[in-house]
Design an enzyme around this catalytic site. Sequence first.
Site, PDB file in Angstrom:
ATOM      1  N   TYR A  22     -40.643 -31.644 -47.348  1.00 26.70           N
ATOM      2  CA  TYR A  22     -40.586 -31.262 -46.678  1.00 26.70           C
ATOM      3  C   TYR A  22     -41.524 -29.844 -46.180  1.00 26.70           C
ATOM      4  CZ  TYR A  22     -42.087 -30.411 -41.959  1.00 26.70           C
ATOM      5  OH  TYR A  22     -42.481 -30.202 -40.746  1.00 26.70           O
ATOM      6  N   GLU A  44     -41.678 -32.960 -32.752  1.00 24.39           N
ATOM      7  CA  GLU A  44     -41.400 -31.637 -32.218  1.00 24.39           C
ATOM      8  C   GLU A  44     -40.193 -32.086 -30.893  1.00 24.39           C
ATOM      9  OE1 GLU A  44     -40.777 -28.923 -33.935  1.00 24.39           O
ATOM     10  OE2 GLU A  44     -41.951 -29.718 -35.399  1.00 24.39           O
ATOM     11  N   TRP A  52     -34.391 -29.987 -37.772  1.00 22.02           N
ATOM     12  CA  TRP A  52     -35.560 -30.895 -37.486  1.00 22.02           C
ATOM     13  C   TRP A  52     -34.629 -31.676 -38.376  1.00 22.02           C
ATOM     14  CZ3 TRP A  52     -39.103 -32.158 -36.281  1.00 22.02           C
ATOM     15  CH2 TRP A  52     -40.399 -32.801 -36.774  1.00 22.02           C
TER      16      TRP A  52
END
Length: 198
Positions: A22, A44, A52
Amino acid sequence: MSEAPPERKRCWTSSDPAYIAYHDEEWGRPVTDERGLLERLCLEGFQSGLSWLTILRKRENFRAAFAGFDPERIARFGKRDVERLLQDAGIVRHRGKIEAAIANARGTVALRKAGTPLDELVWNHRPTKIRAAPKSLKDLPPTTPESAALSKELKRAGFRFVGPTTVYATMQACGVVNDHLASCFVRAEVQREIDAAL
């Protein structure tokens, strides 16, 4: 015996291959399409209060549950869909965040119909003054005047879970700002992609 190649410098360290990929291949690279921006804004929002990595591991489930983040399709979701999503163990089952994702899709459709599509609105909030490359993660602000202004515009359009911090994280993720550290091996490449996208 040959020496191991030096470790590439990244903005953060992780032993998780998905998180490394990522960072290297996605974070900070320009996202300029409506669907991609809607997905990142929603994710988000779902990430709020969580790591995350939790969201990253569930991303394919989110995509399946939310019709590939097609704004037209999500905008038609109703109460039955909310109840279905609350039973889906593959995503974050939080009523407020699920309802926010649906509101965000409706806001995306409304923006487009009003003549300012989501991608145009987001990228219009790109800072005019480029900051120096951050030397450490401590140099990164949680919000900026641009993220606060964009947050206000999104809320006006009916978006939810889009406070200035969440919006700034989206701007970072989508290349609206390049917050890769000065020492990060992909920073220059990411900047070239951003420049080419504009």
